[in-house]
Design an enzyme around this catalytic site. Structure first.
Site, PDB file in Angstrom:
ATOM      1  N   SER A  43       0.809  -1.207   0.065  1.00  0.00           N
ATOM      2  CA  SER A  43      -0.151   0.078   0.018  1.00  0.00           C
ATOM      3  C   SER A  43       0.709   1.197  -0.141  1.00  0.00           C
ATOM      4  CB  SER A  43      -0.864   0.096   1.278  1.00  0.00           C
ATOM      5  OG  SER A  43      -1.869  -1.072   0.900  1.00  0.00           O
ATOM      6  N   HIS A  75     -14.745   0.046   4.765  1.00  0.00           N
ATOM      7  CA  HIS A  75     -14.339   1.285   5.599  1.00  0.00           C
ATOM      8  C   HIS A  75     -15.627   2.204   5.277  1.00  0.00           C
ATOM      9  CE1 HIS A  75     -10.128  -0.047   5.064  1.00  0.00           C
ATOM     10  NE2 HIS A  75     -10.049   0.434   6.227  1.00  0.00           N
ATOM     11  N   CYS A 120      -7.230   2.133   2.601  1.00  0.00           N
ATOM     12  CA  CYS A 120      -8.749   1.294   1.886  1.00  0.00           C
ATOM     13  C   CYS A 120      -8.349   0.641   0.633  1.00  0.00           C
ATOM     14  CB  CYS A 120      -9.959   2.186   1.991  1.00  0.00           C
ATOM     15  SG  CYS A 120     -11.417   1.168   1.118  1.00  0.00           S
TER      16      CYS A 120
END
Length: 633
Positions: free
Chosen positions: A341, A386, A399
């Site tokens: 991420s 989320h 997310c």
């Protein structure tokens, strides 16, 4: 008196005897004269021949034999240069030269080399490996060149050899400087090491420069800056006796010492980063966002570079080579990992630039995502989802569903250029050899590397830094620097001066062109990762004396089948996810960019804490201009 009258026959006999005696004397005299003449002729001939030979030796061939005699008495020996030293930014010595006594042999001075070696092995400790290496070096030696057999002789061993020197023709005990690395494992992967020269090491190099030199840079800076650190070989004319012992130096041309290097790196910060890893396998890279200078570069575990300098034993090398922890691997430059991420800020910027999203575009994130007409379910790390998220909250909470959906709309053709712009799949330009470039996947890359087409599922995986994407820790630090500088950066550099002269830094390059408003969104989101309650790295904000921006990442090592849950308890340590973090500080005026990877570290917050410790040490203590915080500290 009566006279005795002899008979006439007797009288005639005596006369004949007397005449015969007179005739023999004349014959002998003639024979003597003849012999004398012959002898004189022989002597004269020999004298003439000797005179002619003497004339030939002393007059006609005088210069030839003078030269031959001088060559037997006087020899030209190479004098190895002193290798350049390496210092950190504060002048702390990182690579030193220390005196050592070595045992070496001039093979022309001994009639029985094998016998001499056997004799020496009875006197001092010499292994089979050392003998084998000695014989290899004999193959590339020059005439009358002394070849090292044993290094680091003890005082006792030197004494033994001195006592028996008269029985060891061709053997020398000489003082020589050898490389020494005071910081050992701490900087092994940065400095590399020097080691004994092999045949392959000299391919493409000027062999004359290595006359009298036993070692060459093999890894790290020692290898990359070999030509600068080496210096220039010198020479000396020495007079020897019949046993080859040096009697005196007749003439000497001093060698040219190698140039010293001073690094951007701070050895104190290096230690902070290493300690922060707490014995875990991984890497930490810290860059000066203004110059691109490498402030710290840790690859753990390391190894003691000194083991290689005079020849590492088979046992020690085997332990390093076969270790599961791979201490010989420079993870910073050669370890490739899914960036996970940490790529989301870059792809968020691409989405803003392409118009796929705005700062306020909201996406419903229920915790899972399916492509049209495909049953496979792509999940978020937060299985409950989320809810509604925008660009800021998607980066803040990492997310996955937000990036799945918008990456599917944007496509890999717009993602790949942004990935390359932040440094993925590109050489960083660092002044060290052996760097891997990783992979920034694209349609063209997959077709060329795998021979198959690109699929939408590949885009989904790439959107969260998984799938084919692979990056080195150094590339992630470069990405953090470019995000900190709004797309601008210099190539990372380890060396800031050579021989006391500062290197010329390349002008800053604008790698990413984006609207200021887009940069505000992405950088603000990275700051919220640290300084908001829902931020994935909010744990490091406690007591922070400056604003920090960053992005966490968790890279899976093993895949989890559909319908199964991630359970750390059933995974072994080496199958846990890697923990990643990129960041910079201060957020409003970046001075340092950091990337951290902890192999199988599981929780990305652990990497964020390592980065916090490095940033604290630099910004509050070690920097040339430490920050002055509100409380005056």
């Amino acid at each position: 008196m009566r006279l005795l009258h002899l008979p006439s026959s007797v009288s005639h006999l005596s006369e004949r005897a007397i005449n015969q005696e007179l005739k023999d004397s004349q014959r002998e005299q003639s024979l003597y004269v003849l012999r004398l003449l012959v002898a004189a002729a022989v002597v004269l001939g020999l004298a003439l021949a000797l005179g002619l030979r003497y004339y030939s030796l002393q007059i006609e061939s005088h210069q030839h034999y003078v030269a031959a005699s001088e060559e037997n008495r006087v020899h030209v020996r190479p004098v190895a240069p002193i290798r350049g030293l390496i210092y950190d930014r504060n002048g702390e010595l990182l690579a030193d030269n220390r005196p050592s006594f070595i045992l070496r042999i001039v093979v022309e001075r001994t009639d029985d080399l094998d016998g001499l070696l056997a004799q020496l092995r009875q006197m001092v400790d010499i292994s089979d490996q050392q003998v084998a290496q000695f014989k290899k070096r004999l193959q590339r030696r020059h005439p009358y060149e002394a070849i090292a057999l044993r290094y680091n002789l003890s005082e006792r061993e030197r004494g033994i050899l001195a006592v028996d020197a008269h029985r060891l023709p061709g053997v020398e005990v000489a003082a020589q400087v050898v490389r020494y690395y005071p910081q050992k494992e701490r900087l092994a992967h940065v400095l590399g090491y020097v080691s004994r020269i092999s045949e392959g090491d000299l391919r493409g190099r000027d062999e004359q420069r290595y006359r009298g030199t036993d070692v060459i840079g093999k890894r790290g800076l020692e290898y990359h800056y070999e030509d600068i650190l080496l210096g220039g070989v010198g020479s000396e004319n020495v007079e020897t006796n019949s046993r080859g012992r040096v009697m005196r130096v007749l003439e000497r041309n001093d060698p040219q010492p190698g140039k010293n290097l001073q690094l951007f790196l701070d050895s104190r910060l290096q230690q902070v980063a290493l300690d922060a890893l707490q014995g875990e396998r991984g890497s930490v890279v810290a860059l000066d966002t203004t110059t691109g200078g490498v402030l710290a570069m840790v690859s753990a575990p390391g190894y003691d570079s000194n083991l290689f300098v005079t020849g590492i034993s088979h046992k020690d090398y085997g332990e390093l080579r076969d270790s599961l922890d791979k201490p010989l691997l420079n993870r910073t430059l050669q370890g490739t990992y899914p960036p996970a991420s940490t790529v989301k800020p870059a792809y968020g910027l691409a989405m803003l630039k392409s118009g796929v999203a705005t700062a306020n575009t909201e996406v419903w994130a229920p915790g899972h995502f399916r492509l049209p007409n495909i049953d496979h379910e792509y999940r978020c790390w937060e299985r409950r989802g989320h809810g509604h998220v925008n660009m800021r909250s998607a980066i803040q909470q990492s997310c996955d569903i937000y990036f799945y959906k918008l990456a599917y709309q944007m496509g890999i053709d717009q993602m790949a250029p942004m990935g390359r712009s932040v440094g993925l799949g590109q050489p960083t330009g660092i002044d060290m050899s052996g760097e891997k470039v990783g992979v920034m996947p694209s349609r063209e890359w997959k077709q060329g590397a795998r021979g198959v087409s690109w699929y939408h599922g590949d885009t989904i995986n790439a959107s969260i830094g998984q799938g084919f994407t692979a990056a080195t820790p150094l590339q992630l630090a470069v990405m953090a620097m470019r995000l900190a500088n709004r797309g601008e950066s210099r190539p990372p550099k380890l060396v800031q001066s050579v021989g006391g002269e500062p290197i010329d830094l390349e002008p800053p390059m604008q790698h990413i062109v984006a609207d200021s408003a887009h940069w505000d969104v992405v950088q603000g989101a990275m700051e919220s990762v640290i300084h908001t309650l829902k931020g994935t790295a909010n744990a490091v904000a406690k007591g922070l004396q400056y604003r920090m921006a960053g992005k966490t990442g968790t890279a899976q090592v093993v895949s989890i089948a559909q319908g199964e849950k991630y359970d750390a308890e059933i995974l072994t340590k080496r199958t846990l996810p890697h923990a990643l973090f990129i960041g910079y500080a201060p957020a409003d005026d970046p001075k340092i960019a950091v990337a951290v990877i902890i192999e199988n570290g599981e929780k990305s917050s652990r990497s964020a804490k390592v980065a916090r410790q490095v940033m604290d040490a630099w910004l509050l203590e070690y920097s040339d201009q430490p920050l002055v915080t509100d409380d005056g500290q």
